[in-house]
Motif scaffolding. Structure first.
Motif, PDB file in Angstrom:
ATOM      1  N   LEU A  77      26.936 -15.028 -13.312  1.00 53.94           N
ATOM      2  CA  LEU A  77      27.501 -15.136 -12.286  1.00 53.94           C
ATOM      3  C   LEU A  77      27.800 -16.676 -11.694  1.00 53.94           C
ATOM      4  CD1 LEU A  77      25.695 -12.325 -10.006  1.00 53.94           C
ATOM      5  CD2 LEU A  77      28.161 -12.577 -10.700  1.00 53.94           C
ATOM      6  N   ARG A 132      36.925 -11.276 -13.975  1.00 52.17           N
ATOM      7  CA  ARG A 132      35.651 -12.184 -14.461  1.00 52.17           C
ATOM      8  C   ARG A 132      34.486 -11.593 -14.760  1.00 52.17           C
ATOM      9  NH1 ARG A 132      35.867 -17.078 -10.369  1.00 52.17           N
ATOM     10  NH2 ARG A 132      37.303 -15.854  -8.987  1.00 52.17           N
ATOM     11  N   VAL A 133      34.364 -10.770 -13.934  1.00 52.12           N
ATOM     12  CA  VAL A 133      33.023  -9.806 -13.907  1.00 52.12           C
ATOM     13  C   VAL A 133      33.237  -9.033 -15.164  1.00 52.12           C
ATOM     14  CG1 VAL A 133      31.520  -8.154 -12.999  1.00 52.12           C
ATOM     15  CG2 VAL A 133      32.578  -9.763 -11.361  1.00 52.12           C
ATOM     16  N   ARG A 193      27.008  -7.533  -4.251  1.00 50.21           N
ATOM     17  CA  ARG A 193      28.453  -7.322  -3.528  1.00 50.21           C
ATOM     18  C   ARG A 193      28.998  -5.970  -4.259  1.00 50.21           C
ATOM     19  NH1 ARG A 193      31.831 -11.646  -1.714  1.00 50.21           N
ATOM     20  NH2 ARG A 193      33.592 -10.132  -1.842  1.00 50.21           N
ATOM     21  N   LEU A 227      30.806 -17.228  -9.365  1.00 51.22           N
ATOM     22  CA  LEU A 227      30.568 -16.035  -8.438  1.00 51.22           C
ATOM     23  C   LEU A 227      28.888 -15.987  -8.354  1.00 51.22           C
ATOM     24  CD1 LEU A 227      32.819 -13.343  -9.815  1.00 51.22           C
ATOM     25  CD2 LEU A 227      33.304 -15.182  -7.910  1.00 51.22           C
ATOM     26  N   PHE A 242      27.332 -13.350  -5.818  1.00 49.84           N
ATOM     27  CA  PHE A 242      28.090 -11.964  -5.628  1.00 49.84           C
ATOM     28  C   PHE A 242      26.996 -10.929  -6.300  1.00 49.84           C
ATOM     29  CE2 PHE A 242      31.509 -14.392  -4.392  1.00 49.84           C
ATOM     30  CZ  PHE A 242      32.365 -13.664  -4.045  1.00 49.84           C
ATOM     31  N   LEU A 264      35.744  -7.024  -4.303  1.00 53.18           N
ATOM     32  CA  LEU A 264      36.450  -8.132  -4.992  1.00 53.18           C
ATOM     33  C   LEU A 264      38.107  -8.293  -5.115  1.00 53.18           C
ATOM     34  CD1 LEU A 264      33.727  -8.151  -8.243  1.00 53.18           C
ATOM     35  CD2 LEU A 264      33.720  -9.111  -5.891  1.00 53.18           C
ATOM     36  N   SER A 265      38.451  -9.465  -5.337  1.00 55.11           N
ATOM     37  CA  SER A 265      39.815  -9.712  -5.876  1.00 55.11           C
ATOM     38  C   SER A 265      40.204  -9.297  -7.209  1.00 55.11           C
ATOM     39  CB  SER A 265      40.299 -11.145  -5.447  1.00 55.11           C
ATOM     40  OG  SER A 265      39.567 -11.921  -6.256  1.00 55.11           O
ATOM     41  N   GLN A 323      38.606 -11.735  -9.392  1.00 57.60           N
ATOM     42  CA  GLN A 323      37.045 -11.730  -9.463  1.00 57.60           C
ATOM     43  C   GLN A 323      36.541 -10.608 -10.223  1.00 57.60           C
ATOM     44  OE1 GLN A 323      36.487 -11.642  -5.443  1.00 57.60           O
ATOM     45  NE2 GLN A 323      35.953 -13.610  -5.035  1.00 57.60           N
ATOM     46  N   LYS A 324      37.679  -9.527 -10.099  1.00 56.45           N
ATOM     47  CA  LYS A 324      37.020  -8.311 -11.040  1.00 56.45           C
ATOM     48  C   LYS A 324      37.080  -8.499 -12.487  1.00 56.45           C
ATOM     49  CE  LYS A 324      38.141  -4.564  -7.542  1.00 56.45           C
ATOM     50  NZ  LYS A 324      39.135  -3.619  -7.103  1.00 56.45           N
TER      51      LYS A 324
END
Length: 212
Positions: free
Chosen positions: A120, A143-144, A131, A125, A128, A136-137, A140-141
């Motif tokens: 993270l 990247r995860v 979270r 992030l 997060f 998430l935007s 962000q999704k």
């Protein structure tokens, strides 16, 4: 045998019609882009590599990864990571639990937490862990999803229109992130896309399917 991802006389057919023929090696840290319109068979090539070829298609040839023939191995033993247009995060798990899903079950709980937190931090992030993915935007999704795949320690990376669901700014950001991580880890990358800008950003060789 050479390191990297080797596609040795791979041929994908449907109902006796040849869709794709490819004989190419992708070296560690390099990107090979396969371009073409929808329906030409780009994603089917990736399915053959991951061992998930849909019914109705047949594949021939050999897939080697770092010199090992993985053509007939079950999907979970191939050590091939794949990113799709959709992030495919598990909605019932936290962001941290989504990332931990990619880790080996042999990793202790404390070590899992440490590895996930480091991941993270790496993607910007750090707070997060707990979270809900629904908050998430899109960026962000993405990247995860990328980091979850990398935590599974793949030896090759496949990109199936992985950037096409993002706006222009996020698309460029994610391309930079993905290609940088692949270079750092010396992962061979096979990307399928219909977008010429993706191919230019990758900077590697390009195969065009369905071209006149």
């Amino acid at each position: 045998m050479a390191d990297g991802l080797q596609l040795d006389r791979v041929c994908i057919e449907r109902d006796g019609t040849r869709l794709i023929e490819i004989d190419r090696t992708v070296a560690p840290g390099e990107v090979l882009t396969v371009m073409g319109p929808s329906g030409v068979g780009k994603s089917t090539l990736l399915a053959f590599i991951t061992g998930t070829l849909p019914a109705g298609f047949s594949g021939h040839g050999t897939v080697r990864l770092d010199g090992t023939d993985i053509t007939r191995l079950p999907p979970d033993r191939r050590r091939v990571g794949i990113l799709f247009q959709d992030d495919l995060l598990f909605p019932h798990l936290s962001v941290g639990a989504n990332l931990a899903f990619g880790l080996s079950e042999n990793v202790s709980r404390a070590k899992r937490r440490e590895k996930v937190q480091h991941a993270l931090d790496e993607i910007g992030l750090p707070s997060f862990f707990d979270r809900d993915p629904a908050t998430l935007s899109g960026g962000q999704k993405a990247r995860v999803a990328l980091m979850r795949m990398l935590l599974a320690d793949p030896r090759a990376l496949l990109l199936d229109e992985a950037f096409s669901g993002l706006d222009a700014a996020l698309r460029a950001q994610m391309r930079d992130l993905v290609f940088a991580r692949a270079t750092d880890r010396r992962l061979p990358v096979l990307m399928v896309t219909h977008d010429a800008e993706d191919a230019r950003a990758a900077g590697g060789a390009v195969i065009e399917l369905g071209a006149a």
